[in-house]
Design a protein around this motif. Structure first.
Motif, PDB file in Angstrom:
ATOM      1  N   UNK A  11       0.813  -1.215   0.000  1.00  0.00           N
ATOM      2  CA  UNK A  11       0.000   0.000   0.000  1.00  0.00           C
ATOM      3  C   UNK A  11       0.849   1.268   0.000  1.00  0.00           C
ATOM      4  N   UNK A  12       2.008   1.225   0.662  1.00  0.00           N
ATOM      5  CA  UNK A  12       2.873   2.408   0.692  1.00  0.00           C
ATOM      6  C   UNK A  12       3.912   2.382  -0.417  1.00  0.00           C
ATOM      7  N   UNK A  13       3.825   1.418  -1.319  1.00  0.00           N
ATOM      8  CA  UNK A  13       4.806   1.312  -2.392  1.00  0.00           C
ATOM      9  C   UNK A  13       6.140   0.839  -1.846  1.00  0.00           C
ATOM     10  N   UNK A  14       7.213   1.229  -2.515  1.00  0.00           N
ATOM     11  CA  UNK A  14       8.551   0.864  -2.042  1.00  0.00           C
ATOM     12  C   UNK A  14       9.084   1.966  -1.136  1.00  0.00           C
ATOM     13  N   UNK A  15       8.428   2.148   0.002  1.00  0.00           N
ATOM     14  CA  UNK A  15       8.811   3.150   0.987  1.00  0.00           C
ATOM     15  C   UNK A  15       8.823   2.486   2.359  1.00  0.00           C
ATOM     16  N   UNK A  16       9.541   3.067   3.266  1.00  0.00           N
ATOM     17  CA  UNK A  16       9.569   2.642   4.665  1.00  0.00           C
ATOM     18  C   UNK A  16       9.823   1.141   4.811  1.00  0.00           C
ATOM     19  N   UNK A  17       8.932   0.462   5.504  1.00  0.00           N
ATOM     20  CA  UNK A  17       9.131  -0.953   5.823  1.00  0.00           C
ATOM     21  C   UNK A  17       9.249  -1.846   4.588  1.00  0.00           C
ATOM     22  N   UNK A  18       8.378  -1.736   3.578  1.00  0.00           N
ATOM     23  CA  UNK A  18       8.528  -2.596   2.400  1.00  0.00           C
ATOM     24  C   UNK A  18       9.892  -2.442   1.719  1.00  0.00           C
ATOM     25  N   UNK A  54      10.758   6.147  -5.995  1.00  0.00           N
ATOM     26  CA  UNK A  54       9.422   6.695  -5.759  1.00  0.00           C
ATOM     27  C   UNK A  54       8.312   5.773  -6.237  1.00  0.00           C
ATOM     28  N   UNK A  55       8.553   4.470  -6.210  1.00  0.00           N
ATOM     29  CA  UNK A  55       7.561   3.502  -6.688  1.00  0.00           C
ATOM     30  C   UNK A  55       6.385   3.414  -5.717  1.00  0.00           C
ATOM     31  N   UNK A  56       5.187   3.712  -6.209  1.00  0.00           N
ATOM     32  CA  UNK A  56       3.974   3.628  -5.405  1.00  0.00           C
ATOM     33  C   UNK A  56       3.258   2.313  -5.726  1.00  0.00           C
ATOM     34  N   UNK A  57       2.222   2.019  -4.953  1.00  0.00           N
ATOM     35  CA  UNK A  57       1.457   0.793  -5.166  1.00  0.00           C
ATOM     36  C   UNK A  57       0.975   0.739  -6.622  1.00  0.00           C
ATOM     37  N   UNK A  58       1.183  -0.414  -7.261  1.00  0.00           N
ATOM     38  CA  UNK A  58       0.762  -0.611  -8.639  1.00  0.00           C
ATOM     39  C   UNK A  58       1.813  -0.256  -9.680  1.00  0.00           C
ATOM     40  N   UNK A  59       2.879   0.415  -9.263  1.00  0.00           N
ATOM     41  CA  UNK A  59       3.964   0.753 -10.183  1.00  0.00           C
ATOM     42  C   UNK A  59       4.677  -0.516 -10.614  1.00  0.00           C
ATOM     43  N   UNK A  60       4.942  -0.647 -11.901  1.00  0.00           N
ATOM     44  CA  UNK A  60       5.696  -1.793 -12.394  1.00  0.00           C
ATOM     45  C   UNK A  60       7.176  -1.459 -12.415  1.00  0.00           C
ATOM     46  N   UNK A  61       7.961  -2.322 -11.777  1.00  0.00           N
ATOM     47  CA  UNK A  61       9.417  -2.193 -11.793  1.00  0.00           C
ATOM     48  C   UNK A  61       9.986  -3.438 -12.448  1.00  0.00           C
ATOM     49  N   UNK A  62      11.155  -3.290 -13.027  1.00  0.00           N
ATOM     50  CA  UNK A  62      11.835  -4.423 -13.637  1.00  0.00           C
ATOM     51  C   UNK A  62      13.078  -4.734 -12.821  1.00  0.00           C
ATOM     52  N   UNK A  63      13.229  -5.991 -12.475  1.00  0.00           N
ATOM     53  CA  UNK A  63      14.401  -6.458 -11.742  1.00  0.00           C
ATOM     54  C   UNK A  63      15.302  -7.184 -12.729  1.00  0.00           C
ATOM     55  N   UNK A  64      16.601  -6.908 -12.669  1.00  0.00           N
ATOM     56  CA  UNK A  64      17.564  -7.524 -13.574  1.00  0.00           C
ATOM     57  C   UNK A  64      18.726  -8.079 -12.771  1.00  0.00           C
ATOM     58  N   UNK A  65      19.202  -9.260 -13.171  1.00  0.00           N
ATOM     59  CA  UNK A  65      20.358  -9.869 -12.511  1.00  0.00           C
ATOM     60  C   UNK A  65      21.074 -10.763 -13.508  1.00  0.00           C
ATOM     61  N   UNK A  66      22.342 -10.999 -13.241  1.00  0.00           N
ATOM     62  CA  UNK A  66      23.147 -11.842 -14.105  1.00  0.00           C
ATOM     63  C   UNK A  66      24.052 -12.702 -13.238  1.00  0.00           C
ATOM     64  N   UNK A  67      24.367 -13.875 -13.722  1.00  0.00           N
ATOM     65  CA  UNK A  67      25.296 -14.738 -13.010  1.00  0.00           C
ATOM     66  C   UNK A  67      24.616 -15.860 -12.255  1.00  0.00           C
TER      67      UNK A  67
END
Length: 93
Positions: A11-18, A54-67
């Motif tokens: 609910x708070x997006x990627x802020x505080x505890x999350x 500043x990602x809020x609830x519902x925002x789509x983020x892409x995670x990338x990793x290699x190895x």
């Protein structure tokens, strides 16, 4: 490079505890992961970087990793972002 796109469920997006829980898990996994929102990309292990998206609830983020371990790390982080960590905190209280 492996990548996953996920909508932030908390609910708070990627802020505080999350954000704190996300960064702690990224560090624990030990695989370099990048979080991308639009043109901005930050290391998943950087609290300030993750907050700066500043990602809020519902925002789509892409995670990338290699190895080695990249797929497993992305799966774990996507699973975390797919949950409403704010609601889980309320249940724990």
């Amino acid at each position: 490079m492996a990548h996953r796109t996920v909508a932030v469920a908390s609910a708070s997006g990627l802020h505080a505890r999350p954000a704190k829980l996300f960064v702690q898990e990224a560090v624990r996994l030990g695989v370099p992961v990048t979080v991308r929102l639009g043109e901005k990309a930050v290391p998943a292990k950087s609290m300030l970087g993750v907050l700066s998206l500043g990602a809020v609830q519902g925002t789509e983020v892409t995670l990338e990793a290699d190895g080695p371990g990249a797929e497993e790390a992305l799966d774990a982080l996507v699973s975390l972002l797919s949950r409403d960590l704010d609601a889980e905190e309320a249940l724990d209280a």
